[in-house]
Design a protein around this motif. Structure first.
Motif, PDB file in Angstrom:
ATOM      1  N   HIS A 276      15.093 -23.848 -24.505  1.00  0.00           N
ATOM      2  CA  HIS A 276      14.158 -23.678 -25.615  1.00  0.00           C
ATOM      3  C   HIS A 276      13.889 -22.196 -25.859  1.00  0.00           C
ATOM      4  O   HIS A 276      14.054 -21.365 -24.972  1.00  0.00           O
ATOM      5  CB  HIS A 276      12.849 -24.430 -25.360  1.00  0.00           C
ATOM      6  N   ILE A 277      13.482 -21.909 -27.100  1.00  0.00           N
ATOM      7  CA  ILE A 277      13.100 -20.534 -27.427  1.00  0.00           C
ATOM      8  C   ILE A 277      11.860 -20.212 -26.596  1.00  0.00           C
ATOM      9  O   ILE A 277      10.942 -21.018 -26.490  1.00  0.00           O
ATOM     10  CB  ILE A 277      12.849 -20.333 -28.932  1.00  0.00           C
ATOM     11  N   TYR A 278      11.868 -19.027 -25.995  1.00  0.00           N
ATOM     12  CA  TYR A 278      10.755 -18.632 -25.137  1.00  0.00           C
ATOM     13  C   TYR A 278      10.034 -17.404 -25.669  1.00  0.00           C
ATOM     14  O   TYR A 278       8.836 -17.270 -25.546  1.00  0.00           O
ATOM     15  CB  TYR A 278      11.274 -18.376 -23.721  1.00  0.00           C
ATOM     16  N   SER A 279      10.799 -16.477 -26.272  1.00  0.00           N
ATOM     17  CA  SER A 279      10.184 -15.261 -26.783  1.00  0.00           C
ATOM     18  C   SER A 279      11.027 -14.681 -27.900  1.00  0.00           C
ATOM     19  O   SER A 279      12.226 -14.964 -27.999  1.00  0.00           O
ATOM     20  CB  SER A 279      10.024 -14.234 -25.661  1.00  0.00           C
TER      21      SER A 279
ATOM     22  N   TYR B   8      17.157 -17.610 -17.921  1.00  0.00           N
ATOM     23  CA  TYR B   8      16.846 -16.928 -19.175  1.00  0.00           C
ATOM     24  C   TYR B   8      18.120 -16.332 -19.772  1.00  0.00           C
ATOM     25  O   TYR B   8      18.917 -15.729 -19.059  1.00  0.00           O
ATOM     26  CB  TYR B   8      15.861 -15.781 -18.945  1.00  0.00           C
TER      27      TYR B   8
ATOM     28  N   HIS C 152       3.871 -19.128 -25.497  1.00  0.00           N
ATOM     29  CA  HIS C 152       4.264 -17.834 -24.937  1.00  0.00           C
ATOM     30  C   HIS C 152       4.285 -16.753 -26.020  1.00  0.00           C
ATOM     31  O   HIS C 152       3.772 -15.652 -25.814  1.00  0.00           O
ATOM     32  CB  HIS C 152       5.632 -17.912 -24.261  1.00  0.00           C
TER      33      HIS C 152
ATOM     34  N   VAL D 182      15.843 -17.208 -24.542  1.00  0.00           N
ATOM     35  CA  VAL D 182      15.940 -18.660 -24.391  1.00  0.00           C
ATOM     36  C   VAL D 182      15.701 -18.960 -22.912  1.00  0.00           C
ATOM     37  O   VAL D 182      16.214 -18.258 -22.044  1.00  0.00           O
ATOM     38  CB  VAL D 182      17.332 -19.162 -24.837  1.00  0.00           C
ATOM     39  N   ARG D 183      14.915 -19.994 -22.640  1.00  0.00           N
ATOM     40  CA  ARG D 183      14.582 -20.347 -21.254  1.00  0.00           C
ATOM     41  C   ARG D 183      14.964 -21.794 -20.976  1.00  0.00           C
ATOM     42  O   ARG D 183      14.911 -22.644 -21.860  1.00  0.00           O
ATOM     43  CB  ARG D 183      13.090 -20.159 -21.011  1.00  0.00           C
TER      44      ARG D 183
ATOM     45  N   SER E 192       5.703 -24.970 -25.527  1.00  0.00           N
ATOM     46  CA  SER E 192       5.735 -23.930 -24.487  1.00  0.00           C
ATOM     47  C   SER E 192       6.188 -22.589 -25.066  1.00  0.00           C
ATOM     48  O   SER E 192       5.609 -21.539 -24.772  1.00  0.00           O
ATOM     49  CB  SER E 192       6.675 -24.366 -23.360  1.00  0.00           C
ATOM     50  N   GLY E 193       7.214 -22.611 -25.900  1.00  0.00           N
ATOM     51  CA  GLY E 193       7.684 -21.389 -26.546  1.00  0.00           C
ATOM     52  C   GLY E 193       6.632 -20.803 -27.468  1.00  0.00           C
ATOM     53  O   GLY E 193       6.370 -19.596 -27.464  1.00  0.00           O
ATOM     54  N   TRP E 194       5.998 -21.671 -28.262  1.00  0.00           N
ATOM     55  CA  TRP E 194       4.947 -21.212 -29.175  1.00  0.00           C
ATOM     56  C   TRP E 194       3.810 -20.560 -28.396  1.00  0.00           C
ATOM     57  O   TRP E 194       3.325 -19.495 -28.754  1.00  0.00           O
ATOM     58  CB  TRP E 194       4.413 -22.359 -30.019  1.00  0.00           C
TER      59      TRP E 194
END
Length: 135
Positions: free
Chosen positions: A117-120, A92, A48, A108-109, A44-46
Motif C-alpha cells: 500500500h501507499i505509505y508516504s 519499503y 501516515h 510503498v509499504r 493506514s497510508g492516509w
C-alpha cells in the motif's frame, strides 16, 4: 487535481481526502514495477501522510501530490530502492519520478504477507545526479 491550495486549509484537506478515498481507493490500477500487482490506497497510508506531527505547509505539500503519486505508481516499471525494517517483516519500496511537472517520491509499504500500500508521498528538488555535468 488541484492547481492551487485553497485559502481554507480544512477545505483543501477535505478535497484531497475525497480524492484519496473516493477517486483512488477502490479504483487502484496495476503497478508495472510489481508485475501489475495492485498498490492499495489504505487508511493506514492516509493516516501516515496526514500525521499530526506535520506542519500545515508540509501536509498541504504532500496532499497536493496525491494525484501525482497515483500516476507515478501506474506508470513506473521499476523502483529506486528497497529496504526491510530490522524485524525483517516490514518492507519499503521507493519510487521517484517527474510527474506532471513535479518531482515526486512515493513510498510503498508491505507488512508481512499483507497487500502493498501507499505509505508516504513527498517532493524534493531534482536528484543530485541530474545536476552533474560531464567534463
Amino acid at each position: 487535481m488541484m492547481n492551487q491550495i485553497p485559502k481554507d486549509v480544512n477545505e483543501f484537506i477535505a478535497i484531497q481526502k475525497n480524492f484519496y478515498f473516493n477517486q483512488w481507493r477502490g479504483r487502484e490500477r496495476p503497478c508495472p514495477a510489481f508485475q501489475n500487482e495492485i498498490i492499495y490506497a489504505t487508511r493506514s497510508g492516509w493516516e501516515h501522510i496526514n500525521a499530526s506531527k506535520r506542519t500545515i505547509s508540509e501536509l498541504c505539500s504532500r496532499l497536493e501530490l496525491l494525484p501525482h503519486a497515483k500516476k507515478l505508481l501506474e506508470i513506473s516499471t521499476t523502483y529506486q530502492s528497497f529496504k526491510k525494517d530490522k524485524d525483517g517483516i516490514t518492507k519499503y519500496w521507493k519510487f521517484t519520478g517527474f510527474i506532471l511537472s513535479k518531482w515526486v517520491t512515493v513510498i510503498v509499504r508491505q507488512k508481512g504477507a499483507s497487500h502493498k500500500h501507499i505509505y508516504s508521498v513527498f517532493t524534493h528538488s531534482r536528484p543530485k545526479c541530474l545536476g552533474i555535468r560531464k567534463k
